[in-house]
Design a protein around this motif. Structure first.
Motif, PDB file in Angstrom:
ATOM      1  N   PHE A 170    -128.489 142.226 -27.950  1.00 54.96           N
ATOM      2  CA  PHE A 170    -127.586 140.781 -27.633  1.00 54.96           C
ATOM      3  C   PHE A 170    -126.651 140.665 -28.808  1.00 54.96           C
ATOM      4  O   PHE A 170    -126.902 141.069 -29.914  1.00 54.96           O
ATOM      5  N   ASP A 171    -125.511 139.670 -28.472  1.00 51.99           N
ATOM      6  CA  ASP A 171    -124.788 139.318 -29.346  1.00 51.99           C
ATOM      7  C   ASP A 171    -125.238 137.919 -30.124  1.00 51.99           C
ATOM      8  O   ASP A 171    -125.487 137.166 -29.453  1.00 51.99           O
ATOM      9  N   ASP A 172    -125.186 138.053 -31.303  1.00 55.87           N
ATOM     10  CA  ASP A 172    -125.280 136.679 -32.157  1.00 55.87           C
ATOM     11  C   ASP A 172    -124.362 136.721 -33.210  1.00 55.87           C
ATOM     12  O   ASP A 172    -124.146 137.516 -33.956  1.00 55.87           O
ATOM     13  N   ALA A 173    -123.491 135.597 -33.053  1.00 57.65           N
ATOM     14  CA  ALA A 173    -122.257 135.481 -33.838  1.00 57.65           C
ATOM     15  C   ALA A 173    -121.266 136.571 -34.165  1.00 57.65           C
ATOM     16  O   ALA A 173    -120.962 136.755 -35.123  1.00 57.65           O
ATOM     17  N   GLY A 174    -121.138 137.293 -32.932  1.00 56.69           N
ATOM     18  CA  GLY A 174    -120.416 138.358 -32.980  1.00 56.69           C
ATOM     19  C   GLY A 174    -120.801 139.662 -33.259  1.00 56.69           C
ATOM     20  O   GLY A 174    -120.085 140.608 -33.669  1.00 56.69           O
ATOM     21  N   ILE A 175    -122.164 139.714 -33.863  1.00 58.75           N
ATOM     22  CA  ILE A 175    -122.791 140.894 -34.139  1.00 58.75           C
ATOM     23  C   ILE A 175    -124.066 141.553 -33.438  1.00 58.75           C
ATOM     24  O   ILE A 175    -124.673 140.484 -33.076  1.00 58.75           O
ATOM     25  N   PRO A 176    -124.001 142.620 -32.863  1.00 54.14           N
ATOM     26  CA  PRO A 176    -125.264 143.301 -32.173  1.00 54.14           C
ATOM     27  C   PRO A 176    -126.663 142.917 -32.864  1.00 54.14           C
ATOM     28  O   PRO A 176    -126.418 143.591 -33.998  1.00 54.14           O
ATOM     29  N   HIS A 177    -127.574 142.717 -32.047  1.00 64.25           N
ATOM     30  CA  HIS A 177    -128.770 142.482 -32.655  1.00 64.25           C
ATOM     31  C   HIS A 177    -129.587 142.984 -31.603  1.00 64.25           C
ATOM     32  O   HIS A 177    -129.477 143.032 -30.517  1.00 64.25           O
ATOM     33  N   VAL A 178    -130.864 143.159 -31.964  1.00 66.39           N
ATOM     34  CA  VAL A 178    -132.114 143.304 -31.156  1.00 66.39           C
ATOM     35  C   VAL A 178    -133.579 142.768 -31.647  1.00 66.39           C
ATOM     36  O   VAL A 178    -133.491 142.681 -32.983  1.00 66.39           O
ATOM     37  N   MET A 179    -134.240 142.280 -30.801  1.00 62.97           N
ATOM     38  CA  MET A 179    -135.311 141.534 -31.205  1.00 62.97           C
ATOM     39  C   MET A 179    -136.398 142.544 -31.532  1.00 62.97           C
ATOM     40  O   MET A 179    -136.470 143.896 -31.012  1.00 62.97           O
ATOM     41  N   MET A 180    -137.229 142.254 -32.690  1.00 62.18           N
ATOM     42  CA  MET A 180    -138.088 143.272 -33.161  1.00 62.18           C
ATOM     43  C   MET A 180    -139.390 142.428 -33.601  1.00 62.18           C
ATOM     44  O   MET A 180    -139.166 141.111 -33.739  1.00 62.18           O
ATOM     45  N   ARG A 181    -140.552 143.100 -33.422  1.00 59.56           N
ATOM     46  CA  ARG A 181    -142.070 142.175 -33.557  1.00 59.56           C
ATOM     47  C   ARG A 181    -142.948 143.073 -34.376  1.00 59.56           C
ATOM     48  O   ARG A 181    -142.895 144.378 -34.185  1.00 59.56           O
ATOM     49  N   LYS A 182    -143.793 142.610 -35.028  1.00 56.22           N
ATOM     50  CA  LYS A 182    -144.624 143.164 -35.933  1.00 56.22           C
ATOM     51  C   LYS A 182    -145.975 142.370 -35.529  1.00 56.22           C
ATOM     52  O   LYS A 182    -145.870 140.785 -35.989  1.00 56.22           O
ATOM     53  N   ILE A 199    -141.512 137.786 -35.584  1.00 57.90           N
ATOM     54  CA  ILE A 199    -140.514 138.417 -34.780  1.00 57.90           C
ATOM     55  C   ILE A 199    -139.103 138.110 -35.584  1.00 57.90           C
ATOM     56  O   ILE A 199    -139.106 137.204 -36.498  1.00 57.90           O
ATOM     57  N   LEU A 200    -138.213 138.749 -35.204  1.00 57.31           N
ATOM     58  CA  LEU A 200    -136.883 138.533 -36.043  1.00 57.31           C
ATOM     59  C   LEU A 200    -135.759 139.322 -35.080  1.00 57.31           C
ATOM     60  O   LEU A 200    -136.097 140.230 -34.235  1.00 57.31           O
ATOM     61  N   GLY A 201    -134.441 138.690 -35.063  1.00 60.35           N
ATOM     62  CA  GLY A 201    -133.176 139.388 -34.429  1.00 60.35           C
ATOM     63  C   GLY A 201    -132.641 140.441 -35.623  1.00 60.35           C
ATOM     64  O   GLY A 201    -132.273 139.660 -36.311  1.00 60.35           O
ATOM     65  N   ALA A 202    -132.751 141.489 -35.237  1.00 61.80           N
ATOM     66  CA  ALA A 202    -132.231 142.475 -36.604  1.00 61.80           C
ATOM     67  C   ALA A 202    -130.842 142.975 -35.828  1.00 61.80           C
ATOM     68  O   ALA A 202    -130.572 143.156 -34.789  1.00 61.80           O
ATOM     69  N   GLN A 203    -130.015 143.076 -37.087  1.00 61.43           N
ATOM     70  CA  GLN A 203    -128.585 143.476 -36.756  1.00 61.43           C
ATOM     71  C   GLN A 203    -129.040 145.004 -36.498  1.00 61.43           C
ATOM     72  O   GLN A 203    -129.908 145.619 -37.208  1.00 61.43           O
ATOM     73  N   LEU A 204    -128.270 145.434 -35.658  1.00 64.79           N
ATOM     74  CA  LEU A 204    -128.273 146.948 -35.283  1.00 64.79           C
ATOM     75  C   LEU A 204    -128.313 147.831 -36.494  1.00 64.79           C
ATOM     76  O   LEU A 204    -128.978 148.961 -36.655  1.00 64.79           O
ATOM     77  N   THR A 205    -127.181 147.494 -37.738  1.00 64.90           N
ATOM     78  CA  THR A 205    -127.367 148.415 -38.716  1.00 64.90           C
ATOM     79  C   THR A 205    -128.466 148.163 -39.665  1.00 64.90           C
ATOM     80  O   THR A 205    -128.772 149.134 -40.567  1.00 64.90           O
ATOM     81  N   ALA A 206    -129.551 147.294 -39.291  1.00 73.02           N
ATOM     82  CA  ALA A 206    -130.533 147.229 -40.187  1.00 73.02           C
ATOM     83  C   ALA A 206    -131.917 147.500 -39.463  1.00 73.02           C
ATOM     84  O   ALA A 206    -132.842 147.317 -39.778  1.00 73.02           O
ATOM     85  N   ARG A 207    -131.733 147.995 -37.983  1.00 73.45           N
ATOM     86  CA  ARG A 207    -133.216 148.162 -37.370  1.00 73.45           C
ATOM     87  C   ARG A 207    -133.917 149.304 -37.813  1.00 73.45           C
ATOM     88  O   ARG A 207    -135.203 149.326 -37.843  1.00 73.45           O
TER      89      ARG A 207
END
Length: 144
Positions: free
Chosen positions: A128-140, A105-113
């Motif tokens: 979700f916000d992490d340190a002021g940067i939008p992220h999304v959880m991803m799984r493999k 699992i990882l929290g990806a910055q939206l720019t890297a998804r």
């Protein structure tokens, strides 16, 4: 050509790893300095991409049972688009699988998804916000 090595927090490469992360997260992306290094760094396995004696990429892996969590993925500005991030992620998947992890699992910055999607990760849940940067959880799911 870069070499990827697996190190722990006490390794002599770690000051260069922290310097790279500082450049990418604090200087470039505006993450508050006090959030960049945390207690997880002490227990994580760190992957480090080294080229000509320089640290050019890094990520860390934390184990939670059969799940590996990747975080703090950073590649130096001069080495981006050279496949270093992909090499680090593939090495991490192999390493995690070898150690018994069934998924990453990882929290990806939206720019890297899109980068992570190309590596087989799927998005989960809301942004979700992490340190002021939008992220999304991803799984493999890892292949056994």
């Amino acid at each position: 050509m870069s070499t990827i090595v697996e190190v722990q927090a006490t390794d002599p490469l770690m000051p260069a790893v922290y310097a790279l992360r500082h450049d990418v997260f604090v200087v470039e992306q505006g993450v508050p300095e006090e959030l960049e290094v945390d207690d997880d760094d002490k227990v994580a396995t760190h992957l480090v991409a080294v080229s000509d004696g320089r640290v050019i990429g890094t990520l860390r892996i934390l184990r939670h049972g059969r799940t590996a969590k990747i975080g703090r993925m950073a590649v130096s500005t001069s080495s981006r688009k050279d496949g270093i991030g992909r090499e680090l992620m593939e090495f991490a998947a192999t390493s995690a699988s070898r150690r018994g992890a069934e998924e990453i699992i990882l929290g990806a910055q939206l720019t890297a998804r899109e980068f992570y999607k190309r590596l087989g990760y799927t998005e989960e849940g809301a942004v979700f916000d992490d340190a002021g940067i939008p992220h999304v959880m991803m799984r493999k799911t890892l292949q056994r």
